[in-house]
Design a protein around this motif. Structure first.
Motif, short mmCIF file in Angstrom:
data_model
loop_
_atom_site.label_atom_id
_atom_site.label_comp_id
_atom_site.label_asym_id
_atom_site.label_seq_id
_atom_site.Cartn_x
_atom_site.Cartn_y
_atom_site.Cartn_z
N MET A 80 26.56 37.58 -9.83
CA MET A 80 27.51 36.60 -10.33
C MET A 80 26.87 35.21 -10.29
N THR A 81 26.94 34.49 -11.38
CA THR A 81 26.38 33.15 -11.47
C THR A 81 27.37 32.13 -10.93
N ALA A 82 26.85 31.16 -10.20
CA ALA A 82 27.70 30.09 -9.67
C ALA A 82 28.29 29.28 -10.82
N LYS A 83 29.45 28.71 -10.57
CA LYS A 83 30.08 27.84 -11.56
C LYS A 83 29.23 26.59 -11.77
N PRO A 84 29.30 26.01 -12.95
CA PRO A 84 28.67 24.70 -13.15
C PRO A 84 29.28 23.68 -12.18
N ARG A 85 28.55 22.60 -11.95
CA ARG A 85 29.01 21.58 -11.02
C ARG A 85 29.22 20.23 -11.67
N LEU A 86 30.23 19.56 -11.17
CA LEU A 86 30.41 18.14 -11.43
C LEU A 86 30.14 17.46 -10.09
N ASN A 87 29.02 16.74 -10.03
CA ASN A 87 28.60 16.02 -8.83
C ASN A 87 29.01 14.55 -9.00
#
Length: 122
Positions: A1-8
């Motif tokens: 499973m790929t991690a969700k994209p991030r908003l940093n």
């Protein structure tokens, strides 16, 4: 499973239009407001605080990143007026195949705020 994209979101930023350093920092205010907005909906990205994005002259700053996606750094994000637009852009980024959100599909308030675009690792 790929991690969700991030908003940093840089939590140490001072908004570039501010008269001086704020307490709490404008970036921390931005982070908390986006966190509250995200809690009210099911968003396809993870929200992360960042200690510094080294974009101080164009604060408040945020960065988008994701597996096999182009990364983006945005500056001059207004913590008072751009919360919904930032959430909308993060959703569009997350739902894109490669991280590229067409210029015309970006919220008006953020279209000209791109500081950098970073190639994906994969």
């Amino acid at each position: 499973m790929t991690a969700k994209p991030r908003l940093n979101i840089c939590v140490t930023c001072t908004f570039s239009a501010a008269d001086g350093q704020s307490d709490p920092r404008d970036g921390k205010v931005l982070f908390e407001r986006v966190k509250t907005a995200c809690a009210e909906r099911d968003v396809p990205f993870d929200l992360h605080p960042a200690e510094c994005l080294t974009n101080c002259k164009s604060g408040c700053s945020v960065a988008f990143s994701g597996a096999a996606k182009w990364g983006y750094v945005y500056g001059n994000v207004d913590p008072d007026t751009m919360i919904e637009d930032l959430c909308d852009l993060a959703i569009r980024y997350s739902e894109s195949d490669n991280g590229i959100v067409a210029w015309r599909e970006r919220p008006d308030s953020l279209r000209r705020n791109v500081i950098a675009r970073i190639p994906p690792l994969d």
